[in-house]
Motif scaffolding. Structure first.
Motif, short mmCIF file in Angstrom:
data_model
loop_
_atom_site.label_atom_id
_atom_site.label_comp_id
_atom_site.label_asym_id
_atom_site.label_seq_id
_atom_site.Cartn_x
_atom_site.Cartn_y
_atom_site.Cartn_z
N MET A 222 0.84 -1.19 0.00
CA MET A 222 0.00 0.00 0.00
C MET A 222 0.88 1.24 0.00
O MET A 222 1.80 1.35 0.79
N PRO A 223 0.65 2.20 -0.91
CA PRO A 223 1.42 3.44 -0.91
C PRO A 223 1.35 4.14 0.44
O PRO A 223 0.31 4.12 1.11
N LYS A 224 2.44 4.79 0.84
CA LYS A 224 2.52 5.40 2.16
C LYS A 224 1.44 6.47 2.37
O LYS A 224 0.96 6.67 3.48
N ASP A 225 1.10 7.20 1.31
CA ASP A 225 0.15 8.30 1.45
C ASP A 225 -1.28 7.91 1.13
O ASP A 225 -2.16 8.76 1.04
N THR B 126 -8.41 7.45 -8.12
CA THR B 126 -9.29 6.32 -7.82
C THR B 126 -8.57 5.28 -6.97
O THR B 126 -7.45 4.88 -7.28
N LEU B 127 -9.25 4.84 -5.90
CA LEU B 127 -8.72 3.79 -5.03
C LEU B 127 -9.57 2.54 -5.20
O LEU B 127 -10.79 2.58 -5.09
N LEU B 128 -8.91 1.42 -5.48
CA LEU B 128 -9.59 0.13 -5.65
C LEU B 128 -9.22 -0.77 -4.47
O LEU B 128 -8.04 -1.07 -4.25
N ILE B 129 -10.24 -1.17 -3.71
CA ILE B 129 -10.04 -1.98 -2.51
C ILE B 129 -10.46 -3.43 -2.78
O ILE B 129 -11.57 -3.68 -3.24
N GLU B 130 -9.57 -4.38 -2.51
CA GLU B 130 -9.86 -5.79 -2.74
C GLU B 130 -9.53 -6.60 -1.49
O GLU B 130 -8.45 -6.46 -0.90
N GLY B 131 -10.46 -7.47 -1.09
CA GLY B 131 -10.27 -8.28 0.11
C GLY B 131 -9.31 -9.43 -0.06
O GLY B 131 -8.72 -9.93 0.91
N ASN B 132 -9.13 -9.91 -1.29
CA ASN B 132 -8.22 -11.01 -1.56
C ASN B 132 -6.80 -10.51 -1.81
O ASN B 132 -6.56 -9.31 -1.94
N ILE C 74 -5.31 -1.64 -3.36
CA ILE C 74 -4.91 -2.19 -2.07
C ILE C 74 -5.54 -3.58 -1.92
O ILE C 74 -6.77 -3.71 -1.89
N ASN C 75 -4.70 -4.61 -1.85
CA ASN C 75 -5.17 -5.99 -1.67
C ASN C 75 -5.23 -6.35 -0.19
O ASN C 75 -4.71 -5.62 0.67
N ASN C 76 -5.86 -7.48 0.10
CA ASN C 76 -6.00 -7.97 1.48
C ASN C 76 -6.62 -6.90 2.39
O ASN C 76 -6.27 -6.78 3.56
N THR D 92 -11.62 0.17 7.12
CA THR D 92 -11.13 -1.16 6.74
C THR D 92 -10.13 -1.66 7.77
O THR D 92 -9.74 -0.95 8.69
N ASN D 93 -9.67 -2.90 7.57
CA ASN D 93 -8.64 -3.45 8.43
C ASN D 93 -7.28 -2.80 8.18
O ASN D 93 -6.31 -3.04 8.90
N LYS D 94 -7.19 -1.98 7.13
CA LYS D 94 -5.94 -1.28 6.81
C LYS D 94 -6.07 0.23 6.97
O LYS D 94 -5.25 0.99 6.46
N GLY D 95 -7.11 0.64 7.67
CA GLY D 95 -7.24 2.06 7.93
C GLY D 95 -8.50 2.67 7.35
O GLY D 95 -9.40 1.97 6.88
N ARG D 96 -8.55 3.97 7.38
CA ARG D 96 -9.71 4.77 6.99
C ARG D 96 -9.42 5.50 5.69
O ARG D 96 -8.38 6.14 5.55
N PHE D 97 -10.34 5.39 4.73
CA PHE D 97 -10.15 6.03 3.44
C PHE D 97 -11.35 6.92 3.13
O PHE D 97 -12.49 6.60 3.50
N ILE D 98 -11.10 8.02 2.42
CA ILE D 98 -12.14 9.01 2.14
C ILE D 98 -12.19 9.30 0.65
O ILE D 98 -11.15 9.37 -0.02
#
Length: 217
Positions: free
Chosen positions: A1-4, A34-40, A128-130, A147-153
């Motif tokens: 995941m990119p730092k920013d 655009t942010l694409l979030i994937e659980g796998n 962002i995977n997983n 998400t389990n990897k933080g908060r996105f807006i």
């Protein structure tokens, strides 16, 4: 995941990198926003196994009678994005396909060929995977996704998380939960395709694997 990734406010957040999420990301013009979030751990998991690994990506005949949703919505959607449009879109990007049983279009080689096209088309999108979505809400003019990897807006939220059909491939009810939170009416879900679970004494059934017949139940 990119730092920013967590600090940035996006134009679009897409939940789910399956067929729908990938197609949306492929067509959005502002990919860098655009942010694409994937659980796998990777995208297009269900695409890989569909059609016996060759991906039946559309049918020769599609009309309103094939759907249970709002007829006006379906009619508008099929008018803008027909099966012939989809075939031409993949063809123009190098996909070799074949028509099976006079009804279904499959990738000629494998589902990996089709998936490779979608992966190329989403270049520029932050992926962002997983990343498992816990819930989503609206705050002012923005959408917040926890998400389990933080908060996105983001200014827009696209829910393409799919249904409940294949939990082993990461399917969950998060799409339904988000819809409920935004006061949408949810129709009760029912199993539409169910596999047989065989016991050792039923092993002779395995000879039928891959056999299909026209039937009405």
């Amino acid at each position: 995941m990119p730092k920013d990734a967590k600090q940035k406010e996006y134009e679009n957040i897409v939940i789910g990198a399956g067929a729908s999420g990938l197609m949306f990301a492929a067509h959005i013009t502002n990919k860098k926003e655009t942010l694409l979030i994937e659980g796998n751990s990777k995208v297009g998991v269900k695409i890989e196994i569909s059609g016996g690994g060759r991906c039946n990506f559309t049918n020769k005949r599609i009309d309103l009678s094939d759907y249970l949703a709002d007829k006006f919505f379906i009619e508008e959607t099929l008018w803008q994005y027909s099966n012939s449009w989809l075939i031409e879109w993949f063809k123009s990007r190098g996909l070799e396909y074949t028509l099976k049983n006079g009804r279904e279009y499959f990738s000629k080689k494998s589902s990996q060929e089709l998936l490779a096209i979608l992966k190329r088309e989403i270049r520029g999108v932050t992926l962002i995977n997983n990343c498992r979505v816990k819930f989503a809400r609206k705050e002012g003019e923005s959408f917040v996704v926890e998400t389990n990897k933080g908060r996105f807006i983001a200014k827009r939220l696209i829910v393409a998380s799919g249904g409940l059909s294949f939990p082993k491939l990461g399917a969950s009810d998060i799409g339904y939960e988000i819809a409920k939170n935004f006061d949408h009416t949810i129709a009760p879900t029912k199993a539409a395709l169910v596999g047989f679970t065989l016991q050792p004494q039923d092993a002779f059934f395995k000879a039928l694997s891959g056999v299909s017949v026209e039937a009405k139940v």
